[in-house]
Design a protein around this motif. Structure first.
Motif, PDB file in Angstrom:
ATOM      1  N   HIS A 209       0.760  -1.212   0.069  1.00 32.34           N
ATOM      2  CA  HIS A 209       0.068  -0.027  -0.110  1.00 32.34           C
ATOM      3  C   HIS A 209       0.820   1.261  -0.162  1.00 32.34           C
ATOM      4  CE1 HIS A 209      -3.415  -2.588   0.843  1.00 32.34           C
ATOM      5  NE2 HIS A 209      -2.742  -3.115   1.762  1.00 32.34           N
ATOM      6  N   LYS A 210       0.368   2.275  -0.622  1.00 32.05           N
ATOM      7  CA  LYS A 210       1.196   3.524  -0.857  1.00 32.05           C
ATOM      8  C   LYS A 210       2.322   3.364  -1.464  1.00 32.05           C
ATOM      9  CE  LYS A 210       1.669   7.775   2.122  1.00 32.05           C
ATOM     10  NZ  LYS A 210       1.563   8.439   3.265  1.00 32.05           N
ATOM     11  N   VAL A 211       2.858   2.300  -2.062  1.00 32.08           N
ATOM     12  CA  VAL A 211       4.243   2.168  -2.720  1.00 32.08           C
ATOM     13  C   VAL A 211       3.644   2.520  -4.242  1.00 32.08           C
ATOM     14  CG1 VAL A 211       6.107   0.937  -3.259  1.00 32.08           C
ATOM     15  CG2 VAL A 211       4.984   0.774  -1.095  1.00 32.08           C
ATOM     16  N   MET A 212       3.753   3.587  -4.890  1.00 29.80           N
ATOM     17  CA  MET A 212       3.063   3.975  -5.908  1.00 29.80           C
ATOM     18  C   MET A 212       3.911   3.512  -7.218  1.00 29.80           C
ATOM     19  SD  MET A 212       0.755   5.793  -4.734  1.00 29.80           S
ATOM     20  CE  MET A 212      -0.069   6.385  -6.368  1.00 29.80           C
ATOM     21  N   SER A 213       5.043   2.705  -6.920  1.00 27.26           N
ATOM     22  CA  SER A 213       5.761   2.242  -8.101  1.00 27.26           C
ATOM     23  C   SER A 213       5.698   0.690  -8.299  1.00 27.26           C
ATOM     24  CB  SER A 213       7.360   2.468  -7.540  1.00 27.26           C
ATOM     25  OG  SER A 213       7.581   1.984  -6.577  1.00 27.26           O
ATOM     26  N   VAL A 214       4.688   0.180  -7.581  1.00 23.79           N
ATOM     27  CA  VAL A 214       4.151  -1.204  -7.781  1.00 23.79           C
ATOM     28  C   VAL A 214       2.860  -1.120  -7.712  1.00 23.79           C
ATOM     29  CG1 VAL A 214       6.358  -2.256  -6.535  1.00 23.79           C
ATOM     30  CG2 VAL A 214       4.253  -1.811  -5.169  1.00 23.79           C
ATOM     31  N   ALA A 215       2.024  -2.037  -8.450  1.00 25.50           N
ATOM     32  CA  ALA A 215       0.699  -2.168  -8.872  1.00 25.50           C
ATOM     33  C   ALA A 215       0.057  -3.210  -7.762  1.00 25.50           C
ATOM     34  CB  ALA A 215       0.302  -2.387 -10.159  1.00 25.50           C
ATOM     35  N   GLY A 216       0.811  -4.117  -7.111  1.00 29.76           N
ATOM     36  CA  GLY A 216       0.237  -5.042  -6.257  1.00 29.76           C
ATOM     37  C   GLY A 216      -0.093  -4.736  -5.019  1.00 29.76           C
ATOM     38  N   SER A 217      -1.523  -4.216  -5.025  1.00 27.05           N
ATOM     39  CA  SER A 217      -2.144  -4.091  -3.790  1.00 27.05           C
ATOM     40  C   SER A 217      -3.270  -4.651  -2.934  1.00 27.05           C
ATOM     41  CB  SER A 217      -2.697  -2.501  -3.740  1.00 27.05           C
ATOM     42  OG  SER A 217      -3.906  -2.486  -4.814  1.00 27.05           O
ATOM     43  N   THR A 218      -3.566  -5.500  -3.830  1.00 26.26           N
ATOM     44  CA  THR A 218      -4.782  -6.583  -3.372  1.00 26.26           C
ATOM     45  C   THR A 218      -4.715  -8.037  -4.102  1.00 26.26           C
ATOM     46  OG1 THR A 218      -6.238  -5.988  -5.218  1.00 26.26           O
ATOM     47  CG2 THR A 218      -6.556  -4.682  -3.197  1.00 26.26           C
ATOM     48  N   PRO A 219      -3.676  -8.552  -3.514  1.00 27.94           N
ATOM     49  CA  PRO A 219      -3.165 -10.192  -4.007  1.00 27.94           C
ATOM     50  C   PRO A 219      -4.525 -10.878  -4.288  1.00 27.94           C
ATOM     51  CG  PRO A 219      -2.628  -9.887  -1.599  1.00 27.94           C
ATOM     52  CD  PRO A 219      -3.165  -8.733  -2.206  1.00 27.94           C
ATOM     53  N   GLU A 220      -5.418 -10.858  -3.492  1.00 28.57           N
ATOM     54  CA  GLU A 220      -6.811 -11.919  -3.874  1.00 28.57           C
ATOM     55  C   GLU A 220      -7.406 -11.522  -5.398  1.00 28.57           C
ATOM     56  OE1 GLU A 220      -7.615 -10.648   0.446  1.00 28.57           O
ATOM     57  OE2 GLU A 220      -6.503  -9.827  -1.376  1.00 28.57           O
ATOM     58  N   MET A 221      -7.492 -10.124  -5.505  1.00 28.97           N
ATOM     59  CA  MET A 221      -8.253  -9.995  -6.658  1.00 28.97           C
ATOM     60  C   MET A 221      -6.917 -10.355  -7.914  1.00 28.97           C
ATOM     61  SD  MET A 221     -10.846  -8.612  -6.131  1.00 28.97           S
ATOM     62  CE  MET A 221     -11.376  -7.560  -7.721  1.00 28.97           C
ATOM     63  N   LEU A 222      -5.735  -9.960  -7.752  1.00 20.27           N
ATOM     64  CA  LEU A 222      -4.911 -10.349  -8.808  1.00 20.27           C
ATOM     65  C   LEU A 222      -4.689 -11.872  -9.197  1.00 20.27           C
ATOM     66  CD1 LEU A 222      -2.821  -9.599 -10.950  1.00 20.27           C
ATOM     67  CD2 LEU A 222      -1.034  -9.115  -9.137  1.00 20.27           C
ATOM     68  N   MET A 223      -4.800 -12.567  -7.946  1.00 15.49           N
ATOM     69  CA  MET A 223      -4.680 -14.022  -7.907  1.00 15.49           C
ATOM     70  C   MET A 223      -5.795 -14.591  -8.876  1.00 15.49           C
ATOM     71  SD  MET A 223      -3.685 -15.033  -3.889  1.00 15.49           S
ATOM     72  CE  MET A 223      -4.131 -16.776  -4.350  1.00 15.49           C
ATOM     73  N   MET A 224      -6.925 -14.064  -8.578  1.00 14.28           N
ATOM     74  CA  MET A 224      -8.204 -14.763  -9.436  1.00 14.28           C
ATOM     75  C   MET A 224      -7.730 -14.638 -11.040  1.00 14.28           C
ATOM     76  SD  MET A 224     -11.259 -16.015  -9.352  1.00 14.28           S
ATOM     77  CE  MET A 224     -11.961 -15.642  -7.800  1.00 14.28           C
ATOM     78  N   GLN A 225      -7.115 -13.672 -11.484  1.00 15.95           N
ATOM     79  CA  GLN A 225      -6.941 -13.250 -12.844  1.00 15.95           C
ATOM     80  C   GLN A 225      -5.734 -14.251 -13.229  1.00 15.95           C
ATOM     81  OE1 GLN A 225      -8.113 -11.618 -15.323  1.00 15.95           O
ATOM     82  NE2 GLN A 225      -6.664 -11.892 -16.887  1.00 15.95           N
ATOM     83  N   LEU A 226      -4.653 -14.313 -12.266  1.00 11.53           N
ATOM     84  CA  LEU A 226      -3.399 -15.309 -12.560  1.00 11.53           C
ATOM     85  C   LEU A 226      -4.031 -16.866 -12.521  1.00 11.53           C
ATOM     86  CD1 LEU A 226      -1.090 -13.399  -9.927  1.00 11.53           C
ATOM     87  CD2 LEU A 226      -1.047 -13.430 -12.720  1.00 11.53           C
ATOM     88  N   ALA A 227      -4.683 -17.164 -11.657  1.00 13.41           N
ATOM     89  CA  ALA A 227      -5.102 -18.717 -11.805  1.00 13.41           C
ATOM     90  C   ALA A 227      -6.021 -18.958 -12.946  1.00 13.41           C
ATOM     91  CB  ALA A 227      -5.981 -18.764 -10.476  1.00 13.41           C
ATOM     92  N   ALA A 228      -6.676 -18.226 -13.316  1.00 17.61           N
ATOM     93  CA  ALA A 228      -7.681 -18.278 -14.534  1.00 17.61           C
ATOM     94  C   ALA A 228      -6.657 -17.968 -16.095  1.00 17.61           C
ATOM     95  CB  ALA A 228      -8.690 -17.089 -14.957  1.00 17.61           C
TER      96      ALA A 228
END
Length: 335
Positions: free
Chosen positions: A46-65
């Motif tokens: 959070h609040k690290v503007m140089s990385v986009a990974g803030s909500t792993p669960e949401m990104l995991m859904m896309q990655l797993a699919a």
């Protein structure tokens, strides 16, 4: 032989957007699967503007699919900010859609004060971290027999399999907590590379108590890696990594991961070079053979079941190349 995993921060390269960074994470996960890596985890920052990974669960859904076999996980969910019940439901949903492929890596936040306040402003009574871990185990095992405060509550959807639970840590306190509660343990060697880490992992193994979810101790050691075809190329990438770490620790960090060219043009002050020297102890830098040897040494030192590499370097092509070079050097069973 240890298994090899990836932890990705979804860095936003200089000149790129957050959307591009997230799509690059998808491509990196697909490459990790092709090359034979066991797990692909994504972080919560959070609040690290140089990385986009803030909500792993949401990104995991896309990655797993977007993948078929590789295990997809969080590295990790900062549990004290959230309801264990809701975390259990999120990860049961992932497990229901991708059975036998989901990992729940759990950590404690040391985030910015305003981030902590914003994530917790509506909370009343605080539940202890250990109680939250035990709550997750109750929900993942459908336990309605114990004297739990929500004894009859079931986390839905009900699944035949459960996500693997990994406790992330940087010291003996977390190691002993994982051991006491029968959880797998991931040690962040990249954060604290010291003999104390070896002692923490040894304490975890010697104090491990089996649980319903895990019968034998399991360990991951996580390391920063900077890999290239030549030592000179690796050093160039390492300089950009040096600058990114300095940016993250500064009061006004730019919203991007600096390029190799930016790092070369900028140079470093004397005080910055002192910080860089300290940070370099957190990295493994070099050619595939050099990095392979050091990874092997660390795996043996910790008696690790698995090693997780963090290819947090400038350029999506360089991150892809890192996985390819490591897979070739370590003989992973790729496609």
């Amino acid at each position: 032989m240890f298994a090899l995993n990836v932890l990705d921060y979804s860095p936003i390269d200089e000149g790129a957007t957050a959307r591009e960074a997230l799509l690059q994470s998808v491509a990196l996960a697909q490459a990790a699967e092709r090359y034979g890596f066991k797990r692909f985890w994504v972080a919560e920052h959070h609040k690290v503007m140089s990385v986009a990974g803030s909500t792993p669960e949401m990104l995991m859904m896309q990655l797993a699919a977007s993948t078929q076999r590789i295990r997809i996980g969080s590295g990790g969910v900062m549990l004290p900010h959230y309801s264990s019940y809701k975390v259990a439901e999120n990860f049961r949903m992932l497990e229901a859609l991708h059975p036998g492929r989901i990992d729940l890596g759990i950590g404690r936040s040391r985030s910015y004060r305003d981030v902590n306040a914003a994530l917790n402003e509506s909370k009343g009574i605080k539940v202890s971290y250990e109680q939250q871990l035990q709550d997750l185990q109750k929900y993942f095992t459908d336990d309605t027999e114990s004297t739990h405060r929500f004894r009859q509550l079931i986390a839905t959807p009900v699944t035949e399999t459960a996500p693997e639970m990994w406790l992330l840590g940087t010291g003996e306190g977390s190691a002993r907590l994982a051991a006491k509660n029968g959880l797998a343990f991931a040690y962040a060697h990249f954060a604290k590379p010291s003999d104390a880490g070896v002692q923490a992992v040894a304490a975890y193994r010697s104090n491990f108590r089996p649980s319903k979810l895990l019968q034998e101790p399991m360990t991951i050691i996580a390391v920063f890696v900077v890999v290239a075809e030549t030592e000179e190329e690796a050093e160039q990438l390492a300089k950009a990594f040096d600058l990114w770490l300095l940016f993250v620790e500064s009061d006004t960090p730019p919203p991007y991961y600096p390029s190799v060219e930016t790092a070369e043009r900028r140079g470093f002050s004397a005080s910055e070079r002192e910080k860089i020297a300290r940070n370099r102890s957190r990295m493994i830098i070099g050619t595939p053979d050099t990095v392979k040897a050091e990874i092997g040494r660390i795996a043996e030192l910790f008696d690790a079941d698995e090693i997780t590499v963090i290819p947090n370097i400038s350029g999506a092509d360089n991150r892809l190349a890192t996985l390819r070079l490591l897979a070739e050097a370590l003989g992973l069973p790729g496609e």
